[in-house]
Design a protein around this motif. Structure first.
Motif, PDB file in Angstrom:
ATOM      1  N   SER A  62       6.244  14.302  -9.416  1.00  0.00           N
ATOM      2  CA  SER A  62       5.300  15.763  -8.396  1.00  0.00           C
ATOM      3  C   SER A  62       5.569  14.609  -7.423  1.00  0.00           C
ATOM      4  N   GLY A  63       4.130  14.783  -6.820  1.00  0.00           N
ATOM      5  CA  GLY A  63       3.172  14.649  -5.877  1.00  0.00           C
ATOM      6  C   GLY A  63       3.499  13.034  -5.454  1.00  0.00           C
ATOM      7  N   GLU A  64       3.314  13.013  -3.750  1.00  0.00           N
ATOM      8  CA  GLU A  64       3.729  11.587  -3.757  1.00  0.00           C
ATOM      9  C   GLU A  64       2.969  10.299  -4.237  1.00  0.00           C
ATOM     10  N   PHE A  65       1.216  10.458  -3.536  1.00  0.00           N
ATOM     11  CA  PHE A  65       0.485  10.046  -4.405  1.00  0.00           C
ATOM     12  C   PHE A  65       0.624   9.836  -5.527  1.00  0.00           C
ATOM     13  N   ASP A  66       0.860  10.819  -6.573  1.00  0.00           N
ATOM     14  CA  ASP A  66       0.340  10.625  -7.614  1.00  0.00           C
ATOM     15  C   ASP A  66       1.600   9.137  -8.796  1.00  0.00           C
ATOM     16  N   ARG A  67       2.899   8.798  -7.775  1.00  0.00           N
ATOM     17  CA  ARG A  67       3.770   8.047  -7.771  1.00  0.00           C
ATOM     18  C   ARG A  67       3.836   6.872  -7.189  1.00  0.00           C
ATOM     19  N   TYR A  68       1.927   6.665  -6.887  1.00  0.00           N
ATOM     20  CA  TYR A  68       2.489   4.806  -5.533  1.00  0.00           C
ATOM     21  C   TYR A  68       2.226   4.226  -6.899  1.00  0.00           C
ATOM     22  N   LEU A  69       2.241   3.230  -7.418  1.00  0.00           N
ATOM     23  CA  LEU A  69       2.012   1.793  -7.118  1.00  0.00           C
ATOM     24  C   LEU A  69       0.799   1.524  -7.496  1.00  0.00           C
ATOM     25  N   SER A  70      -0.248   0.874  -7.959  1.00  0.00           N
ATOM     26  CA  SER A  70      -1.599   0.462  -7.238  1.00  0.00           C
ATOM     27  C   SER A  70      -1.850  -0.138  -8.943  1.00  0.00           C
ATOM     28  N   GLN A  71      -2.570  -0.746  -9.114  1.00  0.00           N
ATOM     29  CA  GLN A  71      -3.804  -2.206  -9.609  1.00  0.00           C
ATOM     30  C   GLN A  71      -4.427  -1.292 -10.684  1.00  0.00           C
ATOM     31  N   TYR A  72      -5.234   0.005  -9.423  1.00  0.00           N
ATOM     32  CA  TYR A  72      -6.278   0.688 -10.376  1.00  0.00           C
ATOM     33  C   TYR A  72      -5.800   1.653 -11.090  1.00  0.00           C
ATOM     34  N   PHE A  95       9.959  11.584  13.077  1.00  0.00           N
ATOM     35  CA  PHE A  95       9.531  10.324  12.185  1.00  0.00           C
ATOM     36  C   PHE A  95       8.901  11.246  11.064  1.00  0.00           C
ATOM     37  N   ARG A  96       8.788  10.656  10.963  1.00  0.00           N
ATOM     38  CA  ARG A  96       8.342  10.741   9.015  1.00  0.00           C
ATOM     39  C   ARG A  96       7.701   9.524   8.547  1.00  0.00           C
ATOM     40  N   GLU A  97       6.508   9.142   8.157  1.00  0.00           N
ATOM     41  CA  GLU A  97       6.254   7.375   7.441  1.00  0.00           C
ATOM     42  C   GLU A  97       6.840   7.597   6.485  1.00  0.00           C
ATOM     43  N   ALA A  98       6.360   6.076   5.924  1.00  0.00           N
ATOM     44  CA  ALA A  98       6.729   6.013   4.501  1.00  0.00           C
ATOM     45  C   ALA A  98       6.204   6.089   3.516  1.00  0.00           C
ATOM     46  N   GLN A  99       4.407   6.983   3.907  1.00  0.00           N
ATOM     47  CA  GLN A  99       3.522   7.452   2.600  1.00  0.00           C
ATOM     48  C   GLN A  99       3.737   8.540   2.055  1.00  0.00           C
ATOM     49  N   GLY A 100       5.545   9.308   3.142  1.00  0.00           N
ATOM     50  CA  GLY A 100       5.949  10.970   2.269  1.00  0.00           C
ATOM     51  C   GLY A 100       4.852  12.347   3.481  1.00  0.00           C
ATOM     52  N   LYS A 101       4.129  11.727   3.628  1.00  0.00           N
ATOM     53  CA  LYS A 101       3.198  12.680   4.468  1.00  0.00           C
ATOM     54  C   LYS A 101       4.049  13.132   5.815  1.00  0.00           C
ATOM     55  N   LEU A 106       1.171  -1.604  -0.192  1.00  0.00           N
ATOM     56  CA  LEU A 106       0.069  -0.337  -0.004  1.00  0.00           C
ATOM     57  C   LEU A 106       0.614   1.098   0.404  1.00  0.00           C
ATOM     58  N   ASN A 107       0.660   2.147  -1.079  1.00  0.00           N
ATOM     59  CA  ASN A 107       1.144   3.633  -1.434  1.00  0.00           C
ATOM     60  C   ASN A 107       2.882   2.860  -1.368  1.00  0.00           C
ATOM     61  N   VAL A 108       3.428   2.576  -1.967  1.00  0.00           N
ATOM     62  CA  VAL A 108       4.514   1.939  -2.418  1.00  0.00           C
ATOM     63  C   VAL A 108       4.925   3.099  -3.854  1.00  0.00           C
ATOM     64  N   LEU A 109       5.958   3.349  -3.775  1.00  0.00           N
ATOM     65  CA  LEU A 109       6.669   4.353  -4.995  1.00  0.00           C
ATOM     66  C   LEU A 109       7.915   3.219  -5.710  1.00  0.00           C
ATOM     67  N   PRO A 110       8.026   3.049  -7.292  1.00  0.00           N
ATOM     68  CA  PRO A 110       8.826   2.715  -7.911  1.00  0.00           C
ATOM     69  C   PRO A 110       9.914   2.371  -7.358  1.00  0.00           C
ATOM     70  N   GLU A 111      10.866   1.247  -7.249  1.00  0.00           N
ATOM     71  CA  GLU A 111      11.915   0.972  -6.520  1.00  0.00           C
ATOM     72  C   GLU A 111      12.423   2.301  -7.758  1.00  0.00           C
ATOM     73  N   GLY A 112      14.118   2.722  -7.281  1.00  0.00           N
ATOM     74  CA  GLY A 112      14.399   3.486  -7.993  1.00  0.00           C
ATOM     75  C   GLY A 112      13.881   5.011  -7.860  1.00  0.00           C
ATOM     76  N   ASP A 113      12.755   4.949  -7.360  1.00  0.00           N
ATOM     77  CA  ASP A 113      12.159   6.355  -7.816  1.00  0.00           C
ATOM     78  C   ASP A 113      12.602   7.892  -7.420  1.00  0.00           C
ATOM     79  N   ALA A 114      12.831   8.452  -9.029  1.00  0.00           N
ATOM     80  CA  ALA A 114      13.780   9.762  -9.120  1.00  0.00           C
ATOM     81  C   ALA A 114      12.861  11.047  -8.577  1.00  0.00           C
ATOM     82  N   GLY A 115      11.669  10.868  -8.234  1.00  0.00           N
ATOM     83  CA  GLY A 115      10.760  12.137  -7.051  1.00  0.00           C
ATOM     84  C   GLY A 115       9.777  13.007  -8.675  1.00  0.00           C
TER      85      GLY A 115
END
Length: 1393
Positions: free
Chosen positions: A148-158, A606-612, A137-146
């Protein structure tokens, strides 16, 4: 003939005891003028009293509390109070029970209606089926280069399959930090699923259960809407997954493996089956070697992980003889005993399992007979009096082969009822005959399992739980509700062991780095000889060489990284490290919620892995309530192939009776949630609440210390026994006649028995109360009131100090009363500015659903201002909200409540905008704010105080602050309000030495502002001490300095004074005022006073002056290094003299939650002599090692491969433990943790090179470890640490308390002389006097006689039980104090076969 150290000490003490108190000095002594010393104390104490009274506005605040018409001193009926509090807790807990019952009912119904689809797993793999996987859940792709917003870069089946962020199995959700859920970002619209590492979610049974359980989301949401205090809700499936609401991203770390499995948690185990008596038979015959032995060990360890405090077990090993695995767990006749499955006892078994040896041939007859005979002793019908679970009974047989069925034994012991279940675990692949092991299990209502690999151990072990649950499942309508003891909501108990290993690796790495520095020193050009001969530079080089031959110098350098350290330097370094640790702990405690475990790595930002921006404040201590979920199907279809001829088989469908456990539903109840219903302000200062369960273990208590501290900065490491602390281990009864460890006090044990039996009652105990990390102590008589919490195994208790606890200052300002309303002076007007704090753990006002936008506040102060503004705006229309806990619903008919009435009556929702305000507390706060508003005044009220007080009263406040070095004055009140006034302005960038705020660094913590770590008002140690000391001297300030601060500057002296309201015995504490004084100014003020007499001066080299507090800690000394040090460490002989003359009381305190560091060696070197094979093996390894050593030394390996690199030579000392992984400090990854085999040493060394701060040249230095004269560096073996492991133990320490009345009754200073304390026969006089209006004494001692001094510390040491040390510790482990069996026990059902 000389005398030993102890004997000499006794002689000195005897002489001192006979000499102290004489009115005339003996010959050859240099008497100290007692009158002069007394005059110093009088002057210093009087000046402090008047100046600090003025600085704190003591008289003004005292007068306002005395005369305010809204305040009264009321007597509190403790029993009435605890009964009301227990009723509220019971209602809150009943809501939780009702919530999980609704989850259970829905789960059973939807599982019954679910259509099984065996192809769903395949569709999951193809991306044609999806569920919310918490680890995806809310995982960034490996080697994410940053970008746009994190939510737009999360991997998803949908997403569209063409999208670069499309990934089957992954999800993205909006997660928002919610303070109700520890600040973790959550989504309250749905749940998420955690699948353990060892479970395949594509397996048909698993994915089908995930599918039907998603329909629980509606009930999860509905429960939360009806009860906003509800914490995490979950359903743990018997297939392995956990569905949790609200949805979260599973908290993982790069170097932290995911070891969580819901089926191994206490809440699951307790509900899945009734408690049990268990005997594990472990085959240790000669065939159990290699992989079979390792698998068997893991089977036993995993079985033990499924046990809880209501279970009892023992482990018997058998080969030619049957023996208890742990010799300790036997009775007086040497026969094995069942012991409670506490974490301590499990640890003992675990250590023994890891050290088993195999030999001889297995004797199954003796083993089975021993197991059955032992269980028979613990049956209800037995007259042996043995204490066990007295419910389910089972034997677990772990072996690599069963030769016969041993029917005779089973007929003798287990026929016809078959009350003992038999579970067989057959180990190894090469086993042809399984029939006997299957017969044993299946004929005796058990289960047969064949375990062939380490990877399948956990899944195979867990299969026994549904079998044990069958009697419960077959009853159908009975769903017993079970409560756990206290535990930390951390991923897995094994995490603590892993964190400790990380700590050990860090320790090894530091020593290794210092070792490399020594190697570099060998290559220093200054050490090489020159043709010119010795020069100044060469002399320095020779000094360096000398160090390398000094073992002590090298040991110190390896440990501290510094040369030429003296004992005093080492002590200073150690004290500084302890000071840092205490400071870090204070900072962490201020940031982390009460009853929580700090986040990993102590990250305060502490910062969550979600980036928020996350606001995670640690893992909560909690209890959980759970209920089993059954499969309502009575039968299932079973297809069996039947051979009808030699060439033909026919499939025949049979209907089979089933009793399946679907899983367990549950919810958490944080300890903080319970304490909300027991408001601390109603208990008063030094009053507290606690709770115990049916085992006598505390659910919570102010002296519960679950974390390991003072062993590095890994604060989140839990103690092995943190969840099995008994009430008798935290209430330390004071007995003047007998003072021995684990004393059986009849009053305490009677109270404990009644609480375990859930009876109501009242008791009184005199106890030893320790404070400040067990460095201070006082004796206090306390009143105890207790009442059961219905429908739970818990009993609630509250405690009042007998002297002042039964009275409480009550009253507040009713702001809606027109008489109290003034134009422009609303409720918030008295709390203007930012120099005030509220108790962070108290509930003043809160929204029931605080995670919503506009209802989240950064701190309690902004939250309070928000509600005060609402109170001002809404006036009489303001709704104070419902009670702390919502009432139970009224039922149809006569309205009486039953647990099932919610099915028909329902519960109305609380409303998204609903809130609660504690009217009594808020109104008390408003009144306290009005009284203490004087702290905002720029000028002082000029109270008329005669004499010196009048002088200070007329002095401008700035001058007063400057003269005495007062940096800050403060007041803390009964309502949790703390406010302060600062003389020193906030730092400005233009100030010299200004430093910008830097991120928190645990290795170099900065002193936080007073308000950051002193915001808990009545719970602060200085508040408690001031109130307690009021009864020693009501006209006094209580002083303290930080422990062992030494010459570390700047530092402050804290002084506090308690404000009481009332007269005589009917009075109660209302507030505490205090100051923080610059230490140097404070010390200079004293020295100025103590140097005015020409004949005597504290600056004189012939005397030494010490100002001590009432617990014997140095507040002022001529040697600044002594500041904050315990006086016994400086001059224990004088301290002993003061004890002998009753000036100080010596009080022994026991710590039954202590941790001792024991060697983690895998075995004793002597074990090598057990077999000739091991001896030959060791000899062979020694020869090979020396050959390899010679090859490397002569660099012969370059002849065939010049690329080979050097690795550290191993120590020849068998006592030295060296783990190659230590050099791979950061190599631990989740993938490696999941692997069954050992990690590659080569890969770990490569990882070290990536993170190593040294360059390749430094690595070459390690190869050249020879001195220029050909001799080896003698510290190679010293570099390796001895690995340790934390183990529970008992510790003891003598603490000291001043007896002021002894000096007061004398009416003069105490004079004493130390005689015969030195070979020169000189005498050493000293004088002691009280410093009035303080908790301090002044000690002036002669320095011309160099007396030998005893050294006394207040560092706890392990209890020495004498020659039978191990026996006593063993008895402690085995001892089962009075306990009560859980209410529900279902060990038998007629249809189970």
């Amino acid at each position: 003939m000389g005398c030993g150290y102890k004997a000499c000490s006794v002689i000195v003490l005897l002489v001192v005891a006979l000499s102290v108190g004489q009115n005339f000095p003996p010959k050859n002594s240099n008497p100290i003028d007692a009158e002069t010393v007394s005059r110093w104390g009088q002057k210093f104490g009087t000046d402090l009293w008047h100046s600090l009274s003025q600085a704190t506005r003591r008289e003004s605040i005292q007068q306002q509390y005395e005369t305010n018409p809204n305040l009264n001193v009321d007597e509190v009926d403790g029993f009435v109070l605890v009964r009301a509090m227990a009723a509220e807790v019971q209602i809150m807990m009943q809501h939780k029970i009702d919530a999980i019952k609704r989850i259970m009912e829905l789960a059973e119904n939807i599982a019954l209606d679910h259509k099984y689809d065996k192809e769903r797993g395949a569709r999951l793999a193809e991306g044609r089926y999806h569920y919310v996987n918490a680890k995806k859940l809310n995982v960034l792709p490996e080697g994410d280069a940053g970008g746009s917003g994190e939510f737009d870069r999360y991997l998803s089946q949908y997403r569209s399959p063409e999208d670069e962020y499309y990934a089957p199995g992954y999800s993205r959700l909006n997660l928002n930090a919610n303070p109700h859920f520890s600040g973790i970002p959550v989504n309250t619209s749905r749940s998420s699923v955690h699948v353990p590492t060892n479970v395949f979610d594509g397996e048909p049974k698993v994915i089908n259960a995930i599918d039907w359980s998603k329909k629980l989301d509606d009930t999860f949401r509905d429960n939360y809407e009806r009860d906003p205090s509800l914490s995490w809700q979950y359903f743990g499936s018997s297939t392995g997954f956990l569905r949790q609401y609200p949805a979260i991203k599973w908290l993982t770390y790069e170097d932290d493996p995911d070891m969580y499995d819901a089926r191994m948690r206490d809440w699951y185990i307790k509900s899945a089956a009734s408690s049990k008596d268990l005997v594990i038979l472990l085959d240790t015959s000669g065939s159990m070697t290699g992989l079979r032995k390792e698998i068997a060990k893991h089977v036993v360890l995993n079985i033990m992980e499924t046990l809880g405090e209501d279970d009892f077990l023992t482990i018997l090993t058998f080969s030619d003889e049957t023996r208890p695995l742990v010799p300790c767990f036997t009775d007086a006749d040497g026969e094995p005993e069942l012991v409670q499955a506490t974490t301590e006892n499990i640890a003992e078994f675990t250590e023994a399992v890891n050290n088993i040896e195999t030999e001889e041939i297995a004797n199954f007859t003796a083993a089975l007979t021993s197991a059955f005979s032992l269980l028979e002793k613990y049956s209800l019908k037995s007259r042996s009096g043995k204490l066990g679970a007295n419910c389910n009974r089972a034997i677990m047989l772990v072996t690599d082969g069963v030769p016969y069925k041993f029917q005779t034994i089973f007929q003798e012991f287990n026929e016809p009822e078959k009350k003992v279940r038999m579970f067989t675990y057959l180990i190894g692949r090469e086993i042809s005959d399984l029939e006997a092991a299957k017969w044993m299990a299946c004929t005796n209502k058990g289960y047969f399992t064949h375990v062939t690999t380490l990877a399948e151990v956990k899944e195979q072990v867990l299969k026994y739980i549904p079998v044990m649950a069958r009697p419960l499942v077959l009853l159908r309508e009975q769903h017993p509700v079970r409560w756990t003891g206290v535990y930390a909501d951390i991923e897995d108990p094994k995490t603590s062991r892993w964190l400790w290993n990380i700590r050990e690796r860090a320790r090894q790495k530091r020593r290794t780095e210092n070792y490399r520095k020594i190697i570099a020193m060998q290559r220093d050009k200054d050490l090489q000889p020159t043709e010119e001969g010795e020069s100044g530079q060469q002399i320095a080089a020779l000094e360096k060489l000398t160090r390398l031959h000094d073992k002590k110098q090298m040991e110190n350098f390896l440990t501290y990284g510094k040369w030429d350290l003296k004992d005093a330097d080492i002590e200073k370094l150690n004290k500084e490290e302890e000071r840092k640790e205490r400071l870090v702990r204070e900072i962490i405690d201020a940031k982390v919620e009460k009853w929580s475990i700090p986040p990993k790595q102590l990250s305060l930002a502490f910062r969550e892995a979600q980036g928020k921006d996350g606001s995670f404040k640690g893992y909560k201590l909690m209890t959980s309530v759970s209920i089993p979920v059954y499969n309502k199907k009575n039968h299932t279809n079973y297809t069996e192939s039947i051979r009808v001829s030699d060439k033909k088989k026919v499939d025949k469908v049979k209907k089979v009776r089933i009793a399946e456990l679907l899983g367990v539903a549950g919810t958490d109840v944080p300890i903080a949630q319970i304490e909300k219903l027991i408001p601390p302000y109603k208990l008063g200062v030094n009053g507290y609440s606690f709770a115990v369960n049916n085992n006598g273990y505390i659910l919570y208590h102010p002296d519960l210390r679950p974390m390991i501290s003072r062993y590095g900065t890994f604060q989140e490491i839990l103690k092995p026994n943190y969840n099995s602390v008994d009430l008798s281990e935290v209430e330390l009864v004071y007995n003047q006649r007998v003072d021995e460890p684990r004393l059986n006090d009849s009053t305490l044990y009677q109270m404990r028995r009644e609480m375990v039996d859930q009876k109501d009652g009242i008791s009184r105990l005199t106890v030893k109360v320790h404070m400040d990390d067990m460095k201070r102590v006082t004796i206090r008589e306390q009143d105890y009131f207790y009442h059961n919490i219905s429908n739970t195994p818990f009993t609630l208790g509250i405690v009042f100090p007998n002297k002042y606890g039964k009275y409480r200052v009550v009253g507040g300002l009713e702001v809606n009363d027109p008489q109290n309303r003034q134009p422009g002076n609303g409720p918030a007007a008295n709390l203007a500015g930012d120099r005030w704090k509220l108790h962070p753990d108290w509930v003043y006002c809160e929204y029931n659903y605080g995670g919503q936008s506009g209802k989240m506040f950064d701190n309690p102060e902004t939250n309070m201002v928000h509600f005060l503004n609402r109170l001002e705006e809404e006036k009489n229309q303001f709704d104070w909200g419902q009670s702390r806990v919502r009432p139970l619903p009224k039922c149809q008919g006569n309205g009486a409540y039953t647990p099932d009435c919610t099915k028909s009556a329902g519960i109305p929702t609380a409303g998204k905008d609903s809130h609660f305000c504690d009217k009594e507390l808020v109104q008390a706060l408003i009144l306290d704010a009005q009284i203490t508003k004087v702290f905002e005044e720029k000028t002082s009220r000029r109270d008329s105080i005669p004499g010196i007080g009048e002088f200070f009263a007329m002095m401008p406040r700035d001058n007063l602050f400057n003269i005495f070095g007062i940096k800050l004055s403060f007041v803390a009140t009964r309502s949790g309000l703390t406010r302060w006034e600062e003389h020193k302005p906030p730092p400005s960038p233009n100030d010299p030495g200004y430093e910008e705020e830097t991120p928190y660094d645990p290795d170099n913590p900065k002193e936080p502002h007073f308000s950051e770590v002193n915001n808990e008002a009545t719970d602060e140690v200085w508040y408690k001490r001031a109130v307690e000391y009021h009864y020693n001297n009501p006209q006094s300030f209580v002083f303290s300095v930080p422990f062992d601060i030494g010459d570390k500057r700047p530092t402050q002296v804290t002084a506090t004074h308690a404000i009481f309201k009332g007269k005589g015995s009917r009075k109660a504490p209302a507030a505490v005022v205090g100051v923080q004084i610059d230490y140097e100014k404070f010390r200079d003020t004293f020295m100025l006073v103590a140097n005015k007499d020409n004949a005597l001066s504290c600056n004189d080299n012939t005397i030494e002056c010490y100002v001590l507090d009432n617990n014997g800690f140095v507040v002022i000394s001529e040697d600044k290094l002594n500041t904050g040090k315990f006086f016994g460490e400086i001059d224990g002989t004088v301290l002993n003299s003061l004890v002998q003359n009753n000036v100080f009381k010596k009080i022994k305190v026991y710590d039954y939650q202590a941790i001792c560091l024991e060697s983690a060696d895998d075995g004793s070197p002597a074990s090598m002599m057990l077999t000739p094979f091991r001896l030959l093996s060791s000899l062979f390894n020694w020869i090979i090692g020396h050959i390899a050593f010679t090859i490397i030394r002569l660099e012969l390996h370059h002849l065939w491969n010049p690329d080979w690199t050097y690795s550290f030579p191993q120590s020849n000392d068998p006592n030295v433990v060296f783990d190659g992984d230590y050099y791979a400090y950061d190599e631990y990854t989740p993938n490696e943790a999941a692997a069954e085999g050992p990690t590659s040493e080569d890969s770990s060394l490569e990882e070290e090179e990536l993170h190593d701060p040294y360059n390749s040249h430094d690595d070459e230095l390690v190869n050249e470890y020879m001195m220029k004269d050909g001799g080896p560096i003698p510290i190679l073996e010293m570099t390796y640490i001895n690995k340790t492991q934390p183990k529970p133990c008992d510790k003891e320490v003598y603490l000291y308390e001043l007896q002021e009345t002894v000096l007061e009754k004398m009416g003069r200073p105490l004079q004493g002389i130390l005689r015969n304390c030195h070979d020169s026969k000189c005498e050493r006089p000293f004088t002691v006097t009280l410093i009035p209006n303080t908790n301090l004494i002044l000690v002036a001692a002669d320095t011309t006689c160099p007396c030998y001094s005893a050294r006394i510390t207040v560092s706890p040491t392990k209890v020495d039980y004498g020659p039978v040390n191990e026996t006593m510790y063993c008895e402690k482990l085995k001892t089962n104090l009075y306990r009560k069996r859980p209410h529900h026990c279902v060990p038998y059902h007629a249809q189970v076969n």
